[in-house]
Write a protein that holds these residues in place. Sequence first.
Motif, PDB file in Angstrom:
ATOM      1  N   CYS A  77     -20.803 -32.355 -45.409  1.00  0.00           N
ATOM      2  CA  CYS A  77     -21.884 -32.277 -44.488  1.00  0.00           C
ATOM      3  C   CYS A  77     -22.608 -30.927 -44.355  1.00  0.00           C
ATOM      4  O   CYS A  77     -23.286 -30.837 -43.595  1.00  0.00           O
ATOM      5  N   HIS A  80     -26.179 -31.310 -44.392  1.00  0.00           N
ATOM      6  CA  HIS A  80     -26.512 -32.351 -43.378  1.00  0.00           C
ATOM      7  C   HIS A  80     -27.183 -31.347 -41.905  1.00  0.00           C
ATOM      8  O   HIS A  80     -26.574 -30.607 -41.808  1.00  0.00           O
ATOM      9  N   HIS A  82     -28.459 -32.848 -37.884  1.00  0.00           N
ATOM     10  CA  HIS A  82     -28.718 -33.525 -36.995  1.00  0.00           C
ATOM     11  C   HIS A  82     -30.128 -33.519 -36.134  1.00  0.00           C
ATOM     12  O   HIS A  82     -30.587 -32.517 -36.246  1.00  0.00           O
ATOM     13  N   ARG A  84     -32.948 -35.089 -33.192  1.00  0.00           N
ATOM     14  CA  ARG A  84     -33.558 -36.165 -32.183  1.00  0.00           C
ATOM     15  C   ARG A  84     -34.975 -36.001 -32.025  1.00  0.00           C
ATOM     16  O   ARG A  84     -35.627 -35.016 -31.923  1.00  0.00           O
ATOM     17  N   PHE A 118     -29.142 -43.029 -35.826  1.00  0.00           N
ATOM     18  CA  PHE A 118     -27.797 -43.540 -35.277  1.00  0.00           C
ATOM     19  C   PHE A 118     -28.140 -44.262 -33.948  1.00  0.00           C
ATOM     20  O   PHE A 118     -27.596 -44.557 -33.218  1.00  0.00           O
ATOM     21  N   PHE A 122     -31.507 -40.373 -32.216  1.00  0.00           N
ATOM     22  CA  PHE A 122     -30.740 -39.602 -32.979  1.00  0.00           C
ATOM     23  C   PHE A 122     -30.735 -39.971 -34.569  1.00  0.00           C
ATOM     24  O   PHE A 122     -30.574 -41.178 -34.691  1.00  0.00           O
ATOM     25  N   TYR A 123     -30.664 -38.810 -35.160  1.00  0.00           N
ATOM     26  CA  TYR A 123     -30.743 -39.150 -36.691  1.00  0.00           C
ATOM     27  C   TYR A 123     -29.663 -38.094 -37.338  1.00  0.00           C
ATOM     28  O   TYR A 123     -29.285 -37.088 -36.657  1.00  0.00           O
ATOM     29  N   GLU A 124     -29.277 -38.385 -38.413  1.00  0.00           N
ATOM     30  CA  GLU A 124     -28.477 -37.265 -39.302  1.00  0.00           C
ATOM     31  C   GLU A 124     -29.352 -37.416 -40.777  1.00  0.00           C
ATOM     32  O   GLU A 124     -29.881 -38.306 -41.194  1.00  0.00           O
ATOM     33  N   GLU A 126     -29.840 -35.807 -44.710  1.00  0.00           N
ATOM     34  CA  GLU A 126     -29.185 -35.469 -45.703  1.00  0.00           C
ATOM     35  C   GLU A 126     -29.868 -34.932 -46.748  1.00  0.00           C
ATOM     36  O   GLU A 126     -30.822 -35.453 -47.205  1.00  0.00           O
ATOM     37  N   LEU A 151     -34.494 -30.594 -34.551  1.00  0.00           N
ATOM     38  CA  LEU A 151     -33.492 -30.599 -35.759  1.00  0.00           C
ATOM     39  C   LEU A 151     -32.224 -29.267 -35.311  1.00  0.00           C
ATOM     40  O   LEU A 151     -32.602 -28.257 -34.941  1.00  0.00           O
ATOM     41  N   TRP A 154     -25.312 -29.395 -38.570  1.00  0.00           N
ATOM     42  CA  TRP A 154     -24.332 -30.185 -38.274  1.00  0.00           C
ATOM     43  C   TRP A 154     -22.947 -29.402 -37.957  1.00  0.00           C
ATOM     44  O   TRP A 154     -22.837 -28.513 -38.622  1.00  0.00           O
TER      45      TRP A 154
END
Length: 155
Positions: A77, A80, A82, A84, A118, A122-124, A126, A151, A154
């Motif tokens: 992670c 990564h 996160h 929105r 998500f 919401f997104y993750e 990578e 952004l 994480w």
Amino acid sequence: MVEASSGILITCGCLKENPVIPIKKAIVTQGHRKTYAQALGNTCDIPLFQLPTPCIKGDMVVIRVDEEDYLAGLEDCKTHLHGRIMLSEGDKPLTHLALTKKLQLMLKAIGPWKAISFGKGFYEFEFSPLEDMRWVLEICSWELSPGFLRLFAWT
């Protein structure tokens, strides 16, 4: 809650209400488009012996995770972010595909990356090299028209 063998506890709120989730197998025909209901029911059989055994600690359900697996997950992670998507009232939400296409144009100077939705904006994200993730994080928010993507690291 997930407990690493080192004694670290991680809250998993979804396990409090429903610690056992029945899993069904869906039959998928290659090349056949699924209905929305079929896509939602698309799960697979996982033998219960392969799932970690939950236990009760106080009023919480916990699952023991080997420290090696926990640390490997943390390592994965590190690249990564996160995100929105923030929209103004009345803006039509972007689909995952539309977001990916817009970001591909903006992020063509970096290495491979992928976005995982998500739901509800919401997104993750990578990224392959850590340097690319850091570069994207420095910009912090991206104008998408409509809305913008915020952004954050994480945690």
